[in-house]
Design a protein around this motif. Sequence first.
Motif, PDB file in Angstrom:
ATOM      1  N   THR A  65      -1.301   3.942   5.153  1.00  0.00           N
ATOM      2  CA  THR A  65      -1.635   4.066   3.734  1.00  0.00           C
ATOM      3  C   THR A  65      -2.790   3.150   3.342  1.00  0.00           C
ATOM      4  O   THR A  65      -3.549   3.470   2.427  1.00  0.00           O
ATOM      5  CB  THR A  65      -0.400   3.796   2.856  1.00  0.00           C
ATOM      6  N   TYR A  91       1.491   9.733  10.409  1.00  0.00           N
ATOM      7  CA  TYR A  91       2.815   9.170  10.150  1.00  0.00           C
ATOM      8  C   TYR A  91       3.916  10.069  10.722  1.00  0.00           C
ATOM      9  O   TYR A  91       4.917   9.575  11.248  1.00  0.00           O
ATOM     10  CB  TYR A  91       3.038   8.954   8.659  1.00  0.00           C
ATOM     11  N   GLU A 131       2.537   1.432   6.532  1.00  0.00           N
ATOM     12  CA  GLU A 131       1.711   0.575   5.682  1.00  0.00           C
ATOM     13  C   GLU A 131       0.277   0.483   6.187  1.00  0.00           C
ATOM     14  O   GLU A 131      -0.666   0.374   5.389  1.00  0.00           O
ATOM     15  CB  GLU A 131       2.335  -0.808   5.528  1.00  0.00           C
ATOM     16  N   THR A 148      -2.828   8.624  -3.040  1.00  0.00           N
ATOM     17  CA  THR A 148      -3.410   7.376  -2.524  1.00  0.00           C
ATOM     18  C   THR A 148      -4.909   7.550  -2.299  1.00  0.00           C
ATOM     19  O   THR A 148      -5.721   6.682  -2.641  1.00  0.00           O
ATOM     20  CB  THR A 148      -2.723   6.967  -1.214  1.00  0.00           C
ATOM     21  N   SER A 152       0.811  -1.224   0.000  1.00  0.00           N
ATOM     22  CA  SER A 152       0.000   0.000   0.000  1.00  0.00           C
ATOM     23  C   SER A 152       0.842   1.272   0.000  1.00  0.00           C
ATOM     24  O   SER A 152       0.310   2.361  -0.173  1.00  0.00           O
ATOM     25  CB  SER A 152      -0.907   0.019   1.243  1.00  0.00           C
ATOM     26  N   GLN A 153       2.151   1.155   0.176  1.00  0.00           N
ATOM     27  CA  GLN A 153       3.009   2.322   0.430  1.00  0.00           C
ATOM     28  C   GLN A 153       3.571   2.997  -0.812  1.00  0.00           C
ATOM     29  O   GLN A 153       4.198   4.050  -0.720  1.00  0.00           O
ATOM     30  CB  GLN A 153       4.180   1.907   1.320  1.00  0.00           C
ATOM     31  N   PHE A 162       0.330  10.917  -0.176  1.00  0.00           N
ATOM     32  CA  PHE A 162      -0.877  10.556   0.574  1.00  0.00           C
ATOM     33  C   PHE A 162      -2.128  11.001  -0.186  1.00  0.00           C
ATOM     34  O   PHE A 162      -3.128  10.284  -0.243  1.00  0.00           O
ATOM     35  CB  PHE A 162      -0.852  11.188   1.965  1.00  0.00           C
ATOM     36  N   ALA A 199      -6.104  12.066   3.583  1.00  0.00           N
ATOM     37  CA  ALA A 199      -4.668  12.137   3.300  1.00  0.00           C
ATOM     38  C   ALA A 199      -3.918  12.975   4.329  1.00  0.00           C
ATOM     39  O   ALA A 199      -2.872  12.560   4.847  1.00  0.00           O
ATOM     40  CB  ALA A 199      -4.447  12.702   1.897  1.00  0.00           C
ATOM     41  N   VAL A 220       3.297   6.684  -1.858  1.00  0.00           N
ATOM     42  CA  VAL A 220       4.047   7.587  -0.972  1.00  0.00           C
ATOM     43  C   VAL A 220       5.547   7.415  -1.171  1.00  0.00           C
ATOM     44  O   VAL A 220       6.260   8.372  -1.480  1.00  0.00           O
ATOM     45  CB  VAL A 220       3.673   7.343   0.503  1.00  0.00           C
TER      46      VAL A 220
END
Length: 443
Positions: free
Chosen positions: A410, A427, A407, A246, A204-205, A243, A420, A208
């Motif tokens: 995200t 984070y 992870e 995503t 999922s990262q 972010f 986001a 980013v």
Amino acid sequence: MRFRPGTSGLALLAAGSLVLTACSAGSLGSSSDSGSKGSVEITYLIGNQDQDIKEANQLIKDFTAKNPGITIKTETRPAGTEGDNIVKTRLSTGDMPDVFGYNTGSLFQAIAPQKNLVSISDQPYIGNLDDNFKKTVTADGQVYGVPVGGFMGGAVLYSIPVYQKLGLKVPKTWAEFMANNAKIKAQDPGVAPVIQTYGETWTSQLFVLGDFHNVSAVDPSFADDYTANKAKYATNPAALKGFEHTEAVHDAGYENKDFASAKLPDGLKMLATGKGAHYPNLSGVVANMVATYPDAAKTVGLFALPGDDASKNGLTLWTPGGLYIPKTTTGDKLDAAKKFLAFVASPDGCASQTTAGAPTGPYAVKGCTLGNDVPQAIKDMQPYLDKPGASSLALEFLSPVKGPSLEQITVEVGSGIRKAKDGAARYDEDVKKQAQQLGLAGW
């Protein structure tokens, strides 16, 4: 942010699974004779995964064929924290083998290279090492390591047949990328515009972490400021983009329907069979995909994660592991070790590694070629490395600051659970403890 499948952070892919360094599982102390008997014998500490051993044995075979007076034996060590601790312990006790493979970047800095390693800055081949790689094995202006393996790119893998069918062009900006996704959704509803596989959370990262070239292009000082607690993801517009991207892909409905439960093999199948158009991932997954779906070697391509400025479009890189000589290696053994490193950092050394297994990306040595048999996605990386300014290092190679929860964060952002800006702020808070444990100034 070291990518490791199943853990927080970044990982490398080797032998079909993500592995970012020369670490591998195994038991310390096992050894094997390699090469013909000579007047000088040195020992090489390697990882114990099958591909690590295969690669090391091929390098030793080809090197000793050219240097019959040198014999190289191998020892193995475990992966992860246990392996890190063994390296640090053996360096501190003066018990390190004559040559050893280890991480580049922040973990390399953590083994006190100035104190423990032999500088190779005076070697004639140093000028042939890729500048991105050299940055990750340099301390106080001295170079200490040569690369083993190829680069990996944090990028977008894409279906060439889908692009051809819809007349799409490889995007160089985020707006172009989203326009492609919109066209795919409208004209080919049986194809997921963007594959996400949150059943394996590390995947999922990428929006980013793979976006860091774009961050650096806008804010070249971000890595240093981030390390000094002077820059944040939530408040730096360039860093926040990953972010936001995503979130945007989810909000536009571009993800595959089973994104929450799908895993890496599911995503690779979707891409290889044309059921998904884009899969943000590390180039290291390509070998695994091609092993299962051979046609994907020709039907899947790669492009860098696009930012806002087409003129600054470029690829975020994860560097190969490094090969080092400890200061306890002296005399004839030191001369032999230096010869071995020179071989590894040469076109012959690259060819030897290619014989042992398909590269995960371009080599970090000038004059090395990938050959015609590598998958198209891997070939697509080379132009980014060849063009000045079109590639740069992932943040983990420029800053030791990382957090364990990226992870999970995200996944939340990419699932519509968290916005986001909120995810970025979370984070920023997540990295504090680790930065404080490292004793970094400003935290």
